[in-house]
Every structure is written in structure tokens, then in C-alpha cells.
Write an enzyme that holds these catalytic residues in place. Structure first.
Site, PDB file in Angstrom:
ATOM      1  N   ASP A 108      -9.970  -2.071  -5.239  1.00  0.00           N
ATOM      2  CA  ASP A 108      -8.908  -1.160  -4.821  1.00  0.00           C
ATOM      3  C   ASP A 108      -9.214  -0.670  -3.405  1.00  0.00           C
ATOM      4  OD1 ASP A 108      -7.142   0.873  -4.351  1.00  0.00           O
ATOM      5  OD2 ASP A 108      -7.466   1.893  -6.276  1.00  0.00           O
ATOM      6  N   TYR A 121       5.339   4.857   5.939  1.00  0.00           N
ATOM      7  CA  TYR A 121       5.076   3.419   6.094  1.00  0.00           C
ATOM      8  C   TYR A 121       5.069   3.034   7.576  1.00  0.00           C
ATOM      9  CZ  TYR A 121       5.644  -1.656   5.560  1.00  0.00           C
ATOM     10  OH  TYR A 121       5.475  -3.020   5.639  1.00  0.00           O
ATOM     11  N   LYS A 129       1.963   1.464  10.048  1.00  0.00           N
ATOM     12  CA  LYS A 129       2.043   0.187  10.773  1.00  0.00           C
ATOM     13  C   LYS A 129       1.917   0.411  12.281  1.00  0.00           C
ATOM     14  CE  LYS A 129       2.393  -2.442   7.132  1.00  0.00           C
ATOM     15  NZ  LYS A 129       1.330  -3.373   6.752  1.00  0.00           N
TER      16      LYS A 129
HETATM   17  N1  LIG Z   1       7.845  -7.993   2.681  1.00  0.00           N
HETATM   18  C1  LIG Z   1       8.211  -7.538   3.881  1.00  0.00           C
HETATM   19  O1  LIG Z   1       9.407  -7.501   4.234  1.00  0.00           O
HETATM   20  C2  LIG Z   1       7.155  -7.094   4.855  1.00  0.00           C
HETATM   21  C3  LIG Z   1       7.562  -6.826   6.164  1.00  0.00           C
HETATM   22  C4  LIG Z   1       6.613  -6.412   7.101  1.00  0.00           C
HETATM   23  C5  LIG Z   1       5.303  -6.259   6.715  1.00  0.00           C
HETATM   24  N2  LIG Z   1       4.939  -6.513   5.431  1.00  0.00           N
HETATM   25  C6  LIG Z   1       3.546  -6.330   5.089  1.00  0.00           C
HETATM   26  O2  LIG Z   1       3.029  -7.534   4.567  1.00  0.00           O
HETATM   27  C7  LIG Z   1       1.926  -7.239   3.718  1.00  0.00           C
HETATM   28  C8  LIG Z   1       2.115  -7.989   2.409  1.00  0.00           C
HETATM   29  O3  LIG Z   1       3.289  -7.483   1.801  1.00  0.00           O
HETATM   30  P1  LIG Z   1       4.153  -8.336   0.763  1.00  0.00           P
HETATM   31  O4  LIG Z   1       5.549  -8.235   1.220  1.00  0.00           O
HETATM   32  O5  LIG Z   1       3.522  -9.663   0.558  1.00  0.00           O
HETATM   33  O6  LIG Z   1       4.029  -7.393  -0.514  1.00  0.00           O
HETATM   34  P2  LIG Z   1       3.567  -7.670  -2.017  1.00  0.00           P
HETATM   35  O7  LIG Z   1       3.836  -6.407  -2.730  1.00  0.00           O
HETATM   36  O8  LIG Z   1       4.178  -8.917  -2.521  1.00  0.00           O
HETATM   37  O9  LIG Z   1       1.998  -7.920  -1.876  1.00  0.00           O
HETATM   38  C9  LIG Z   1       1.116  -6.897  -1.511  1.00  0.00           C
HETATM   39  C10 LIG Z   1      -0.204  -7.124  -2.234  1.00  0.00           C
HETATM   40  O10 LIG Z   1      -1.103  -6.077  -1.811  1.00  0.00           O
HETATM   41  C11 LIG Z   1      -1.833  -5.687  -2.956  1.00  0.00           C
HETATM   42  N3  LIG Z   1      -2.328  -4.316  -2.874  1.00  0.00           N
HETATM   43  C12 LIG Z   1      -1.588  -3.182  -2.873  1.00  0.00           C
HETATM   44  N4  LIG Z   1      -2.387  -2.109  -2.939  1.00  0.00           N
HETATM   45  C13 LIG Z   1      -3.668  -2.584  -2.965  1.00  0.00           C
HETATM   46  C14 LIG Z   1      -4.922  -1.943  -3.068  1.00  0.00           C
HETATM   47  N5  LIG Z   1      -5.037  -0.603  -3.202  1.00  0.00           N
HETATM   48  N6  LIG Z   1      -6.034  -2.717  -3.073  1.00  0.00           N
HETATM   49  C15 LIG Z   1      -5.927  -4.073  -3.004  1.00  0.00           C
HETATM   50  N7  LIG Z   1      -4.748  -4.717  -2.922  1.00  0.00           N
HETATM   51  C16 LIG Z   1      -3.634  -3.980  -2.913  1.00  0.00           C
HETATM   52  C17 LIG Z   1      -0.818  -5.775  -4.103  1.00  0.00           C
HETATM   53  O11 LIG Z   1      -1.454  -5.796  -5.376  1.00  0.00           O
HETATM   54  C18 LIG Z   1      -0.059  -7.020  -3.769  1.00  0.00           C
HETATM   55  O12 LIG Z   1      -0.613  -8.167  -4.402  1.00  0.00           O
HETATM   56  C19 LIG Z   1       1.890  -5.727   3.590  1.00  0.00           C
HETATM   57  O13 LIG Z   1       0.910  -5.210   4.454  1.00  0.00           O
HETATM   58  C20 LIG Z   1       3.273  -5.311   4.023  1.00  0.00           C
HETATM   59  O14 LIG Z   1       3.293  -3.995   4.521  1.00  0.00           O
HETATM   60  C21 LIG Z   1       5.834  -6.937   4.499  1.00  0.00           C
END
Ligand SMILES: NC(=O)c1ccc[n+]([C@@H]2O[C@H](COP(=O)([O-])OP(=O)(O)OC[C@H]3O[C@@H](n4cnc5c(N)ncnc54)[C@H](O)[C@@H]3O)[C@@H](O)[C@H]2O)c1
Length: 260
Positions: free
Chosen positions: A42, A154, A158
């Protein structure tokens, strides 16, 4: 020799796509996540961050070639500060010593185009000061009004990450140690993080109003994974401290002529 990479957030979305892409290319990947991963840790807690470094050291034998810090949360809560900013920085700082033995070490994190959205100046300042207790306390205050001030959390994490990359990348610890440190800033990506918003036409339209993506619209996670894989791969020898927008044009639409 095959490269060994660490990918956080490897159980879902962009992290999962990155892990799968690297593995298809014959690399070894140590996946990190809360569940369904080689290392279950975590990253919102000090204990989890230490466990991550210890476990990766053991699993890798003490040397890795790349770190992809992808894990993140988008909830309007203080946990988002703990994971997105402090968890990401702890991942990169904690694993940096293991990169030093690689002939081509690389580090990449995932920021967001949300760094261009309204943020909370006080929270961003606390992130820059690496004051985790202060930042979590400020986020608790913002979280009391989820739809308004909570929504700033959020974007603040970022923006904090993008600034961290700019401040760190050229230092002795990264560029001076031969490690390109960069970030990607995705637009809207179709992952579980955005699924609730983009599952309806109305939700998609509303999101695209604030995150305009004139080039090809909402993207699949593999799009981001390919860019991450390049930034974290051997070919990247000179990209340093860049925040690369992979956003279908939202940065261009929102910022126009503004450049660094
Ligand atoms: N999806 C979008 O539109 C988008 C856009 C810009 C940036 N992002 C960024 O991309 C990254 C991945 O996001 P995603 O869209 O794949 O989301 P997602 O929810 O599919 O995956 C995120 C992963 O992070 C893990 N996670 C969360 N909290 C955690 C913790 N405390 N310890 C360990 N792991 C943890 C989750 O279990 C999950 O598997 C993130 O940093 C997100 O902010 C996503």
C-alpha cells in the site's frame, strides 16, 4: 540481457497495459499493487513504501533497469495525496539506488493533463515542501466539500508531481547519475478510473468539454503504455525532465501558445 522493470499500479489500467507490453517485448517486470501483483504494498503508507523497496530488492537481486511509477487514485480524498504524490516520490526515491547498477537506468512517472486544471495553491506548496502531514491535513479540509474544493485535490497532486520532475531531473541524483527522469501526462484514458464517467454518452461529452481531445478522442491504456515504454527504454538517452502530454491535444487546446 533482458531488462528488469518495476511497474506500480500493475493490476489495472495503464500500469497493467505497461506491464503486459514490456513482458511481450521479453522484459522481466516486477508488478506492484494493492492486490494481484508480485509485490502487494500500500503506497499510501510508510510501511507499504518500505515493503515495496525491500521486496523489489529481494526479487531483483539488487539491480533493476527501469521504474514506472503509475499507481494513482482520483478520489477527492486525502488518500489521493498519499498515493499520487508521496507514494510516487517514495517509489522513485526508494528504488533509485537499485537503478545505479544498470547500464541504462530509466525512471518515469504518470502525471496528468489535470495538472493544467484548477488546483489548491496551499496544497501544492505543501507538496513542494515534501510536508506529508501538512499536505494530508490540508487535503482533509478540501475533502469536506467533495464536489468543489475536494475536486482540487487530484489536480494538485498531479501539478505537484510535474513540478517535482522539473526540479529533480537535472540534479546529480538523476541526470548526474545517468538516469533520465520524465513524466507522461495523459488525457482521458479508458480505464477503471474513468469507467463511471465515460460509460454514458452524456458523461463522455461532459468530460470532453473540460478535457478536449481533438486528436482521436478518448484513448486506450496501451497508448500511454507505449510512450512510457519508450521513455523507460534504452533508446531514451537524452529526454530529461519532460512532461509529455499524451492527451489527444487537450494541452494544446487549453494552453495554446504557452510553452515552457
Ligand atoms: N485514466 C485516466 O484518464 C488517467 C488520466 C491521466 C492520468 N492518469 C493516471 O494514470 C495512473 C493510472 O491510472 P489508471 O487510469 O490506470 O487507473 P486504475 O484505477 O485502472 O489503476 C490504478 C492502479 O493503482 C493502484 N493503486 C491505487 N492505490 C494504491 C495504493 N495505495 N498502493 C498501491 N497501488 C495502488 C490500484 O489498485 C490500481 O490497480 C494514475 O496515476 C492516474 O492518476 C489516468
Amino acid at each position: 540481457m533482458s531488462r528488469t522493470s518495476v511497474v506500480t499500479g500493475a493490476a489495472s489500467g495503464i500500469g497493467k497495459a505497461t506491464k503486459e507490453l514490456l513482458e511481450q517485448r521479453g522484459e522481466r517486470v516486477i508488478g506492484v499493487d494493492l492486490h494481484d501483483a508480485d509485490v502487494e504494498a500500500d503506497l499510501s503508507t510508510a510501511h507499504g513504501r518500505l515493503a515495496l523497496v525491500d521486496s523489489v530488492r529481494k526479487l531483483s537481486g539488487g539491480s533493476i533497469d527501469a521504474v514506472f511509477a503509475v499507481a494513482g487514485l482520483a478520489a477527492p480524498t486525502s488518500a489521493t495525496v498519499a498515493v499520487n504524490f508521496f507514494g510516487t516520490v517514495a517509489t522513485l526515491d526508494g528504488l533509485r539506488p537499485l537503478l545505479l547498477g544498470s547500464p541504462s537506468p530509466r525512471a518515469v512517472l504518470v502525471s496528468s493533463m489535470a495538472a493544467l486544471m484548477p488546483s489548491d495553491e496551499e496544497l501544492v506548496g505543501l507538496l513542494s515542501a515534501a510536508d506529508e502531514a501538512g499536505a494530508l491535513a490540508r487535503a482533509e479540509v478540501l475533502a469536506k466539500e467533495p464536489a468543489t474544493t475536494g475536486a482540487l485535490i487530484y489536480a494538485s497532486t498531479k501539478l505537484g508531481l510535474s513540478r517535482w520532475v522539473r526540479r529533480e531531473a537535472a540534479t546529480q541524483r538523476w541526470a548526474g547519475s545517468g538516469i533520465p527522469l520524465n513524466a507522461v501526462a495523459p488525457g482521458i484514458i479508458a480505464t477503471p478510473m474513468t469507467a463511471d464517467f465515460i460509460s454514458t454518452e452524456q458523461g463522455r461529452e461532459a468530460l470532453l468539454q473540460s478535457v478536449p481531445m481533438p486528436l482521436n478522442g478518448i484513448a486506450d491504456p496501451i497508448v500511454v503504455a507505449r510512450l512510457l515504454a519508450w521513455l523507460g527504454g534504452e533508446e531514451n538517452t537524452h529526454v530529461c525532465g519532460q512532461i509529455i502530454y499524451v492527451d489527444g491535444g487537450s494541452d494544446v487546446v487549453l494552453r495554446g501558445d504557452a510553452v515552457w
